[in-house]
Design an enzyme around this catalytic site. Sequence first.
Site, mmCIF file in Angstrom:
data_model
loop_
_atom_site.group_PDB
_atom_site.id
_atom_site.type_symbol
_atom_site.label_atom_id
_atom_site.label_comp_id
_atom_site.label_asym_id
_atom_site.label_seq_id
_atom_site.Cartn_x
_atom_site.Cartn_y
_atom_site.Cartn_z
ATOM 1 N N CYS A 6 31.614 17.399 -7.120
ATOM 2 C CA CYS A 6 32.288 16.114 -7.222
ATOM 3 C C CYS A 6 32.278 15.572 -8.640
ATOM 4 C CB CYS A 6 31.579 15.124 -6.310
ATOM 5 S SG CYS A 6 31.237 15.830 -4.706
ATOM 6 N N ARG A 31 37.569 17.559 -10.653
ATOM 7 C CA ARG A 31 36.319 18.093 -10.107
ATOM 8 C C ARG A 31 36.302 18.039 -8.575
ATOM 9 N NH1 ARG A 31 32.241 18.286 -14.140
ATOM 10 N NH2 ARG A 31 30.799 18.684 -12.439
ATOM 11 N N TRP A 78 34.780 16.562 -3.308
ATOM 12 C CA TRP A 78 35.325 17.860 -2.886
ATOM 13 C C TRP A 78 34.451 18.339 -1.742
ATOM 14 C CZ3 TRP A 78 33.646 22.885 -2.321
ATOM 15 C CH2 TRP A 78 34.634 23.888 -2.281
ATOM 16 N N ASN A 102 26.278 14.342 -6.281
ATOM 17 C CA ASN A 102 26.934 15.642 -6.436
ATOM 18 C C ASN A 102 25.865 16.692 -6.198
ATOM 19 O OD1 ASN A 102 28.420 17.869 -7.189
ATOM 20 N ND2 ASN A 102 28.332 17.430 -9.388
ATOM 21 N N GLY A 103 26.110 17.632 -5.289
ATOM 22 C CA GLY A 103 25.122 18.682 -5.031
ATOM 23 C C GLY A 103 24.913 18.876 -3.542
ATOM 24 N N GLU A 481 43.536 39.260 -13.047
ATOM 25 C CA GLU A 481 43.569 37.851 -13.423
ATOM 26 C C GLU A 481 44.908 37.212 -13.020
ATOM 27 O OE1 GLU A 481 41.777 35.539 -14.058
ATOM 28 O OE2 GLU A 481 43.005 34.056 -15.080
ATOM 29 N N LYS A 485 45.459 34.048 -10.514
ATOM 30 C CA LYS A 485 46.161 32.833 -10.959
ATOM 31 C C LYS A 485 47.285 32.478 -10.003
ATOM 32 C CE LYS A 485 44.322 31.546 -13.323
ATOM 33 N NZ LYS A 485 43.114 31.598 -14.108
ATOM 34 N N GLU A 488 45.889 31.206 -6.554
ATOM 35 C CA GLU A 488 45.197 29.922 -6.493
ATOM 36 C C GLU A 488 46.111 28.721 -6.659
ATOM 37 O OE1 GLU A 488 43.091 29.983 -10.920
ATOM 38 O OE2 GLU A 488 42.192 28.754 -9.369
ATOM 39 N N HIS A 504 47.327 55.711 -2.598
ATOM 40 C CA HIS A 504 46.183 55.987 -1.712
ATOM 41 C C HIS A 504 46.091 54.960 -0.586
ATOM 42 C CE1 HIS A 504 44.919 59.215 -4.287
ATOM 43 N NE2 HIS A 504 45.086 58.410 -5.332
ATOM 44 N N LYS A 603 37.228 22.329 -10.128
ATOM 45 C CA LYS A 603 37.123 22.971 -11.431
ATOM 46 C C LYS A 603 35.778 23.639 -11.657
ATOM 47 C CE LYS A 603 38.601 23.940 -15.550
ATOM 48 N NZ LYS A 603 39.517 25.098 -15.605
HETATM 49 O O1 M6R Z 1 33.313 27.461 -15.421
HETATM 50 P P1 M6R Z 1 33.312 28.931 -15.175
HETATM 51 O O2 M6R Z 1 34.034 29.706 -16.221
HETATM 52 O O3 M6R Z 1 31.929 29.479 -14.939
HETATM 53 O O4 M6R Z 1 34.093 29.115 -13.818
HETATM 54 C C1 M6R Z 1 34.190 30.366 -13.191
HETATM 55 C C2 M6R Z 1 35.299 30.379 -12.167
HETATM 56 O O5 M6R Z 1 35.041 29.437 -11.161
HETATM 57 C C3 M6R Z 1 36.645 30.061 -12.799
HETATM 58 O O6 M6R Z 1 36.923 30.956 -13.839
HETATM 59 C C4 M6R Z 1 37.768 30.134 -11.746
HETATM 60 O O7 M6R Z 1 37.898 31.428 -11.254
HETATM 61 C C5 M6R Z 1 39.057 29.651 -12.388
HETATM 62 N N1 M6R Z 1 39.146 28.229 -12.307
HETATM 63 C C6 M6R Z 1 40.271 30.251 -11.792
HETATM 64 O O8 M6R Z 1 41.407 29.872 -12.507
#
Ligand code: M6R
Length: 608
Positions: A6, A31, A78, A102-103, A481, A485, A488, A504, A603
Amino acid sequence: MIIFMCGIIGFTGNKPVKNILINGLEQLEYRGYDSAGIAVLDENGINIRKRTGKVAQLREAAMDLNEEAYCGIGHTRWATHGGVTNVNAHPHKSGRVVLIHNGIIENYRELITEYGLKNKLVSETDTEVVAALLDTLYSGDPIKTIRKAVDLISGSFALCIMFEDHPGIIYAVRNVSPMVAASFDGSSIIASDITAIIPYTKRYFVVPEYHILTIDKGSIKCEDLNGNTVEPEILEVNWDISSAQKGGYPYFMLKEIYEQPDALDRTVRPRVENGLPYLEEDGISDSLFKGIKNITVIACGTAMHAGMVGKYVFENKLRIPVNVEIASEFRYKDPIIDKDTLTIVLSQSGETIDTLEALRLAKRKGSPVLSIVNVKGSTIARESDYVLYTHAGPEIAVASTKAYTVQIAAMYLIACRFGLVKGIMSEEEAREFISKLENVRTLIEETLKSANTIKMVANRIMISPDVFYIGRGIDYTLSLEASLKLKEISYIHSEAYAAGELKHGTIALISENVPVIAIATEKNVYSKVISNVKEVKSRGAYVVLVSHDDKIDDTSICDMQIRLPEADSTFSVFATAVVLQLIAYYTSDAKGLDVDKPRNLAKSVTVE
Ligand code: M6R
């Protein structure tokens, strides 16, 4: 289990607090954005407003709230469990106590039973249990009460607490979950990250774990659990508020994609001297690399994909074995590493809990840890033996873009220095490598000119239920990657395959009009990728080829082509990444989605 990641903010000072809290929550919304709430405290007591949905809805709900209150706390949530409801939203009040959290409180069930809290609870959250516990323990002395409660709760927490009979004061304490705080001009502020603080001051400190803050107007007292006063180290942010605003772009993600040339310059150029990589100023001396025989890279998600690109360079150019590990897997392993293994940890936020725990394990195994982190003073940065900060500036969009490319650049700098120290790379080779790295800005700028072609690709794939990415070698890591992207932010199912693997099994999924995005920048396997492309094309796939080729008119190869500026594939990755990021961006935008705030995501992943 109840899980939160959060945004939290608290303010007390000489300005009306309501809009400061709500504006701060807007900055922190990335967040978590399931619900939001604020509580203000004045001589007349505590007033709370909370709403499911975006902060804009909370703003509406708080219209009638006292404008003359000068102290308050706010939260964006969140949640994955515990329901997205007004009741479950923070702040939570119990008797004289109101708080945000948060936690995860792991032993909340035991606390309910042991302290008979059941009748005090109205929500399904673990957070409310802490409020009820504090109220039960409260003796009129907030610090003593918090100390007792902290001793009883287990789990991760960042808590901001107000006591009804202590107007004007916020108390805070944390374990693992991040919090930063600052005092300025007769006011004080605390937040889960600096984006909410930066409109007021650039000087802040990271709240030390298991220390209690007494946040008063213009002063903050920090004490350990034995009551000893501690002076936390003051840090300074090197970017300003405009970096955390959209600056005319419709979404942060697009802005952040376009910021990559500058972010790369800021990360690379200060570390180059006489054309060679120089890391001494970052506290990374050559002696670190001398005894190293192999490397383990630990990260999650996009950061891990950046690590895979780094592996490619270490192994191909330097012949140093590199193991890339998913942090959430690594932390529960008995990994084969020791003092001869250099652990490289990658994290934009520096707070990802799985990455942090994996780092701690690597340290316990005796491996020196070098982290590549974007957020100054973050937990991962502080717990690492060495830190190489990337200078991407704040990354607000949930989908990581500029953090990824600067992480790759940082890996390249380390690889090059490593190669020099080990005598695997000559000075001449290192100079050529660095000069190519410094030139990637031009490659990206050139690539950004293809935005319209990329938009056409996005318009085509937005209607597809599935999209495949294929490539070999370094292009395979980019495919992974790219697929993440797209998934998500556009919610389109997507998979990435090493191009040679298709036959395969996966090729069974290729039928008429299924989009396949093929990346072919590696000269030594180019013809192999093209053969794989023809295999899918002849089964009806709609193929988009991302390569250095001149214009291809042969429809037996591809339906669309995105041409990259000529470069060695090691350095083409930066331009290719931009293409793939833009495909995801425009697809999400074309579908009318909230690009910056994809569903179910946040995030910074501070829970496991
Ligand atoms: O803050 P971080 O780089 O440790 O985060 C790792 C992943 O959560 C982050 O790279 C996530 O996969 C991306 N937001 C995806 O776009």
